[in-house]
Write an enzyme that holds these catalytic residues in place. Structure first.
Site, mmCIF file in Angstrom:
data_model
loop_
_atom_site.group_PDB
_atom_site.id
_atom_site.type_symbol
_atom_site.label_atom_id
_atom_site.label_comp_id
_atom_site.label_asym_id
_atom_site.label_seq_id
_atom_site.Cartn_x
_atom_site.Cartn_y
_atom_site.Cartn_z
ATOM 1 C CG ASP A 108 -1.745 -1.304 1.537
ATOM 2 O OD1 ASP A 108 -1.648 -2.198 0.596
ATOM 3 O OD2 ASP A 108 -2.406 -1.181 2.544
ATOM 4 C CD GLU A 139 1.671 -5.636 9.855
ATOM 5 O OE1 GLU A 139 1.437 -4.932 10.901
ATOM 6 O OE2 GLU A 139 0.608 -4.956 8.620
HETATM 7 C C1 2M8 Z 1 -2.317 -4.021 4.819
HETATM 8 O O1 2M8 Z 1 -3.256 -3.016 4.195
HETATM 9 C C2 2M8 Z 1 -4.556 -2.677 4.831
HETATM 10 C C3 2M8 Z 1 -5.459 -2.220 3.594
HETATM 11 O O2 2M8 Z 1 -5.804 -3.298 2.709
HETATM 12 C C4 2M8 Z 1 -4.083 -1.442 5.955
HETATM 13 O O3 2M8 Z 1 -3.099 -1.094 5.995
HETATM 14 O O4 2M8 Z 1 -5.075 -1.395 6.875
HETATM 15 C C5 2M8 Z 1 -1.234 -4.173 3.757
HETATM 16 O O5 2M8 Z 1 0.119 -4.699 4.284
HETATM 17 C C6 2M8 Z 1 -1.870 -5.461 2.884
HETATM 18 O O6 2M8 Z 1 -0.863 -5.887 1.947
HETATM 19 C C7 2M8 Z 1 -2.442 -6.704 3.730
HETATM 20 O O7 2M8 Z 1 -3.077 -7.359 2.882
HETATM 21 C C8 2M8 Z 1 -3.297 -6.009 4.979
HETATM 22 C C9 2M8 Z 1 -3.643 -7.085 6.014
HETATM 23 O O8 2M8 Z 1 -2.465 -7.835 6.253
HETATM 24 O O9 2M8 Z 1 -2.845 -4.683 5.505
#
Ligand code: 2M8
Length: 461
Positions: A191, A426
């Site tokens: 993102d 993470e």
């Molecule tokens: C992160 O993305 C979400 C939005 O989709 C966020 O920042 O709230 C990213 O690392 C994405 O790649 C990942 O799928 C998600 C959930 O782990 O978090």
């Protein structure tokens, strides 16, 4: 079984106060406990705090981990995700758990308002997608734990995976050259990558917009590690534009503020066709059309996104027609395409082995998410420098696919050591290896298990 030299306790790579496990048995136990703790009746949340719903590409990676422990859960995970597939074939990037309060995650189900859109499922979802790594994951999970039960589940999933590909290769081929466009940085999965800085800067927004909302991510993670308020205002502006058109994809080129062809997204699209060819053969369907589509996507990716002057792949911004300049880890991911031509394979190996990324047969740390030598490299801010297990896992699969077992061992060993030292975070500081973001993250656990328990030199499935 992989053997690795675990960093001795008390070395400078051990984060203060961390009680990380040190041997293979306790690493498997840690991964199991992480996945068990995040299991939620029919899916696995990425993290109980930051991400309390089901995410699309997370579920694909997580299914690979479950295949080692509880294959039934691997198939339940993928099936529950595809139960939320839209009528047009899109697999939503978030499936919301109705038992979780709307305020637990921003933007929550009320913001997306999927229930008001024709063709959306009964369950509330987002309207975006994520990299289509699901066919690859389903095939990998099946190869890890084949059974009659698994073959039947794979057979049920097949038409849904085909519909997902059809959506991406038709409605999302905005550039008309055989690649799918992403309509939001969230669709890339990376993102906050510097790759999106230029196209995002062109999206009109003001940080003040966020006064109307409450960001939840900075309640659970340090604001200095997360995107800025202005980035979030732009994220909201792009979703608002897409939602206003009921998430339709016609005429996107005339009206949508963010349209990019991403190397990882399209490499996943091509690799999905190769995986679907294997799946088709396994369940008695015709693999031929999948092989042809895989070849076409690979050719389009090389034609459109490879830059011979930098020797790496870059995203193409459809609003300007130009490749975006940052040299991020996205540029290495086309290695997952089994039929990538030798010239581009060689170029990726050179780029990966340069001081920018540091791939080697013996390497202290896995690949960072951004060029270490770049002025805007940020080792703490997510997707702008830290190392992530899923991207390293994908590149490692690519190394195996292209006959580089020694580099694959080097990379795999560094991945396992990282988790052995810091735990299932993470993401990780790319130099110190300290754990960052959520401390009990599902795909880290799942891919740690997969890397840990396989013969590292073996050719990929
Ligand atoms: C992160 O993305 C979400 C939005 O989709 C966020 O920042 O709230 C990213 O690392 C994405 O790649 C990942 O799928 C998600 C959930 O782990 O978090």
């Amino acid at each position: 079984m992989v053997r690795w030299a675990v960093t001795p306790a008390g070395s400078d790579t051990t984060p203060a106060g961390d009680t990380a496990p040190r041997d293979q048995g306790s690493l498997v136990a840690l991964a199991r406990a992480t996945l068990d703790g995040n299991w939620e009746h029919d899916h696995t949340v990425p993290s109980r705090t930051l991400y309390p719903h089901q995410w699309s590409w997370d579920s694909a990676f997580v299914a690979i981990g479950w295949a080692h422990l509880r294959p039934d859960r691997a198939w339940t995970e993928l099936t529950s995700l595809f139960d939320a597939q839209w009528r047009d074939g899109r697999v939503p990037h978030i499936v919301f758990n109705p038992a979780v309060a709307d305020s637990a995650y921003f933007p929550g189900p009320r913001f997306w308002a999927s229930a008001t859109v024709e063709g959306a499922p009964a369950t509330a979802t987002s309207g975006l997608v994520q990299p289509p790594v699901h066919a690859l994951a389903a095939w990998h999970a099946y190869r890890r734990a084949p059974s009659e039960y698994a073959r039947a589940a794979l057979g049920r999933l097949y038409p849904r995976l085909v519909a997902q590909q059809r959506y991406l290769t038709t409605r999302r081929d905005v550039g008309g050259a055989g690649l799918a466009s992403i309509v939001h940085p969230w669709e890339s999965g990376l993102d906050n990558s510097p790759a999106w800085d230029d196209p995002l800067a062109a999206v009109p927004a003001e940080a003040a917009v966020l006064r109307a909302y409450r960001r939840r991510d900075i309640v659970h993670a340090a604001a200095a590690h997360r995107p800025t308020d202005l980035d979030y205002a732009r994220y909201v502006a792009i979703v608002t534009a897409y939602r206003a058109a009921n998430y339709r994809d016609d005429d996107l080129i005339d009206r949508h503020p963010f349209l990019v062809e991403c190397p990882l997204f399209n490499a996943a699209l091509g690799a999905a066709e190769s995986a679907l060819a294997h799946i088709a053969e396994e369940i008695g369907a015709d693999p031929g059309p999948h092989r042809q589509r895989a070849a076409r996507i690979t050719t389009a990716l090389v034609d459109r996104l490879y830059d011979p002057t930098t020797g790496t792949f870059h995203p193409r911004d459809l609003r300007t027609g130009r490749l975006t300049p940052a040299r991020t880890v996205l540029g290495l991911t086309p290695l997952i395409l089994p039929d990538l031509p030798p010239r581009q394979v060689e170029a990726i190996l050179v780029e990966a082995g340069s001081p920018r990324f540091g791939l080697a047969e013996r390497m202290a740390r896995p690949l960072p998410s951004h060029d270490r030598t770049a002025a805007d490299f940020e080792p703490l801010r997510y997707w702008r420098g830290p190392s992530w297990m899923n991207i390293n896992w994908l590149v490692r699969r690519g190394l195996l696919a292209h006959g580089q077992p020694r580099l694959a061992v080097g990379l795999g060993t560094s991945m396992v050591e990282l988790a052995a030292t810091a735990g299932c975070h993470e993401y990780f500081h790319p130099d110190t290896g300290a754990g960052l973001g959520s401390p009990a993250f599902s795909w880290t656990a799942a891919l740690l298990l997969d890397t840990l328990t396989e013969d590292q030199g073996r050719a990929p499935c």
